[in-house]
Design a protein around this motif. Structure first.
Motif, short mmCIF file in Angstrom:
data_model
loop_
_atom_site.label_atom_id
_atom_site.label_comp_id
_atom_site.label_asym_id
_atom_site.label_seq_id
_atom_site.Cartn_x
_atom_site.Cartn_y
_atom_site.Cartn_z
N TRP A 2 0.83 -1.21 0.00
CA TRP A 2 0.00 0.00 0.00
C TRP A 2 0.86 1.26 0.00
O TRP A 2 0.58 2.21 -0.73
N GLY A 3 1.90 1.27 0.82
CA GLY A 3 2.75 2.45 0.90
C GLY A 3 3.49 2.73 -0.39
O GLY A 3 3.67 3.89 -0.77
N SER A 4 3.91 1.67 -1.10
CA SER A 4 4.61 1.88 -2.37
C SER A 4 3.68 2.46 -3.42
O SER A 4 4.07 3.35 -4.19
N ILE A 5 2.45 1.98 -3.46
CA ILE A 5 1.48 2.52 -4.43
C ILE A 5 1.20 4.00 -4.15
O ILE A 5 1.22 4.84 -5.06
N ILE A 6 0.96 4.32 -2.89
CA ILE A 6 0.67 5.71 -2.54
C ILE A 6 1.89 6.60 -2.76
O ILE A 6 1.79 7.70 -3.32
N GLY A 7 3.06 6.13 -2.34
CA GLY A 7 4.28 6.93 -2.49
C GLY A 7 4.65 7.15 -3.94
O GLY A 7 5.08 8.24 -4.33
N LEU A 8 4.51 6.11 -4.77
CA LEU A 8 4.80 6.26 -6.20
C LEU A 8 3.86 7.27 -6.85
O LEU A 8 4.29 8.13 -7.63
N THR A 9 2.59 7.18 -6.52
CA THR A 9 1.61 8.09 -7.11
C THR A 9 1.88 9.53 -6.70
O THR A 9 1.91 10.43 -7.55
N ALA A 10 2.09 9.76 -5.40
CA ALA A 10 2.30 11.12 -4.92
C ALA A 10 3.62 11.69 -5.42
O ALA A 10 3.69 12.85 -5.85
N GLY A 11 4.69 10.90 -5.38
CA GLY A 11 5.99 11.41 -5.79
C GLY A 11 6.12 11.62 -7.29
O GLY A 11 6.84 12.51 -7.73
N PHE A 12 5.41 10.82 -8.09
CA PHE A 12 5.52 10.94 -9.54
C PHE A 12 4.67 12.09 -10.07
O PHE A 12 5.12 12.86 -10.92
N TRP A 13 3.45 12.23 -9.59
CA TRP A 13 2.55 13.24 -10.11
C TRP A 13 2.80 14.61 -9.50
O TRP A 13 2.60 15.63 -10.17
N ARG A 14 3.19 14.63 -8.21
CA ARG A 14 3.40 15.90 -7.52
C ARG A 14 2.16 16.79 -7.63
O ARG A 14 1.05 16.32 -7.78
N GLY A 15 2.34 18.11 -7.49
CA GLY A 15 1.24 19.04 -7.66
C GLY A 15 0.11 18.81 -6.69
O GLY A 15 0.31 18.48 -5.51
N LEU A 16 -1.11 18.95 -7.16
CA LEU A 16 -2.30 18.83 -6.33
C LEU A 16 -2.45 17.42 -5.76
O LEU A 16 -2.84 17.24 -4.60
N THR A 17 -2.16 16.41 -6.58
CA THR A 17 -2.25 15.02 -6.11
C THR A 17 -1.34 14.79 -4.91
O THR A 17 -1.74 14.20 -3.91
N ASP A 18 -0.11 15.27 -5.01
CA ASP A 18 0.85 15.11 -3.93
C ASP A 18 0.38 15.84 -2.68
O ASP A 18 0.47 15.32 -1.56
N ASP A 19 -0.14 17.05 -2.84
CA ASP A 19 -0.60 17.83 -1.68
C ASP A 19 -1.74 17.14 -0.96
O ASP A 19 -1.74 17.04 0.28
N ILE A 20 -2.71 16.64 -1.71
CA ILE A 20 -3.87 15.99 -1.07
C ILE A 20 -3.44 14.71 -0.36
O ILE A 20 -3.81 14.46 0.80
N VAL A 21 -2.65 13.89 -1.05
CA VAL A 21 -2.23 12.61 -0.46
C VAL A 21 -1.39 12.84 0.80
O VAL A 21 -1.61 12.20 1.84
N MET A 22 -0.45 13.76 0.75
CA MET A 22 0.44 13.95 1.88
C MET A 22 -0.27 14.60 3.06
O MET A 22 0.09 14.37 4.22
N ARG A 23 -1.29 15.42 2.81
CA ARG A 23 -2.05 15.98 3.94
C ARG A 23 -2.83 14.87 4.64
O ARG A 23 -2.93 14.87 5.88
N LEU A 24 -3.37 13.94 3.87
CA LEU A 24 -4.05 12.80 4.50
C LEU A 24 -3.07 11.93 5.27
O LEU A 24 -3.39 11.44 6.37
N ILE A 25 -1.87 11.76 4.72
CA ILE A 25 -0.84 10.98 5.43
C ILE A 25 -0.46 11.67 6.73
O ILE A 25 -0.29 11.01 7.78
N ASP A 26 -0.33 12.98 6.72
CA ASP A 26 0.01 13.72 7.94
C ASP A 26 -1.07 13.54 9.00
O ASP A 26 -0.76 13.43 10.20
N VAL A 27 -2.34 13.53 8.58
CA VAL A 27 -3.43 13.32 9.54
C VAL A 27 -3.33 11.94 10.17
O VAL A 27 -3.48 11.77 11.40
#
Length: 337
Positions: A156-181
């Motif tokens: 699960w972490g690899s899928i989420i990390g690959l998606t957020a790190g590759f796309w960056r931008g808005l996708t990265d911001d939304i995913v990482m804010r959820l991860i921080d929560v």
């Protein structure tokens, strides 16, 4: 009579002379150049294919060389081998403990709380069960729950990390804010809440621990992807028109396996401790299981009069956690060379 015809630029050669010198004509030279270019183009796909095959073979040979080097370096690492041997011992006991020891569930009320002896190497508990047999068998549940939960978190972490790190931008911001929560929530409180909702069982514990460790793994994978996404091989794949999923899975992921492996061994140690903690609190496993955490919880009432009932399962748990940490340290040192 002079047959030469004059032009504004000088004498014009006759037709016979021009025919004899056709090889020097500019149009003919251009035609020959075009023909040579076409011949080279006709051979280019084959040459390119040969070059690509040679490059693939060279890359495969380099990967094999690196793997051999890593294996030899790990075999020479005292830290890694010490941890590996301890883990291998517990894996063996988890599989064959019932063959080399007594029945961990057999009760003998007449021999309850007996101190260590040749008949019972680690003594007996309050129900007369052999502590040595239960300590060896207790590795089974831990070595099922912890590795399975770690693999789930890595997936699960690899899928989420690959998606957020590759796309960056808005996708990265939304995913990482959820991860921080999710990271802001206490692990034990969150795990108890999930287990209270889903019930007990090994499968539930695996899913719970996997969910708890997914945010941490995703942050590690994301950081590794960000460092790789701007490299030449990624840009070349994108220029070839490869799909994003292909670039992430076939280009980036193989080049970030080392940090993922190290992160996996780190999470494995935490998973062992977390599984034991949840069992100690009475979640996830049925009473009577020889699991180390559950045994410590049930036998701690006899700590003053029969310390061996708690001491040996606690030492077994500590040895496994330390062994996993030794493996992590050995891998980290080897990969950093």
């Amino acid at each position: 009579m002079n047959d030469e015809r004059h032009t504004a630029f000088g004498p014009d050669p006759d037709l016979e002379n021009r025919t004899g010198q056709m090889g020097d004509d500019p149009e003919m030279l251009e035609l020959r150049a075009d023909a040579a270019s076409d011949a080279r183009d006709a051979q280019l796909p084959g040459d390119r294919q040969d070059n690509e095959l040679e490059a693939d073979e060279a890359a495969a040979a380099e990967q094999r060389r690196q793997r051999r080097y890593l294996i030899k370096a790990l075999l020479r690492s005292t830290t890694f081998m010490t941890g590996f041997i301890i883990v291998l011992f517990w894996v063996f006991m988890a599989i064959f403990s019932t063959v080399v020891t007594q029945d961990p569930y057999a009760q003998d009320a007449l021999n309850s709380l007996k101190s260590p002896s040749p008949a019972h190497w680690f003594g007996t508990d309050d129900l007369g069960r052999d502590v040595f047999a239960r300590t060896m068998a207790g590795a089974r549940t831990v070595l099922i729950i912890a590795p399975a939960a770690t693999l789930l978190a890595l997936l699960w972490g690899s899928i989420i990390g690959l998606t957020a790190g590759f796309w960056r931008g808005l996708t990265d911001d939304i995913v990482m804010r959820l991860i921080d929560v999710l990271l802001a929530l206490p692990i034990i409180v969150t795990s108890i809440l999930i287990l209270s909702l889903l019930g007990q069982g090994i499968a539930v514990m695996i899913i719970t621990i996997g969910v708890l460790f997914t945010p941490v793994v995703s942050r590690t994978v994301r950081a590794a992807v960000i460092g790789e996404r701007e490299r030449e091989y990624v840009l070349a794949a994108r220029l070839r028109g490869e799909r994003s999923a292909f670039v992430m899975a076939r280009e980036i992921l193989p080049n970030i396996t080392q940090p993922i492996i190290v992160e996996g061994t780190v999470r494995l140690g935490y998973a062992v401790f977390t599984a034991a903690t949840l069992a100690f609190l009475g979640f996830g496993l049925e009473p009577g299981s020889p699991d180390w955490g559950l045994t410590i919880a049930t036998e701690r009432a006899f700590l003053q009069i029969a310390s061996w009932t708690v001491l040996f399962p606690a030492l077994a748990l500590a040895s496994l956690v330390v062994a996993v940490n030794l493996i992590t340290d050995g891998l980290g040192r080897t990969f950093s060379r």
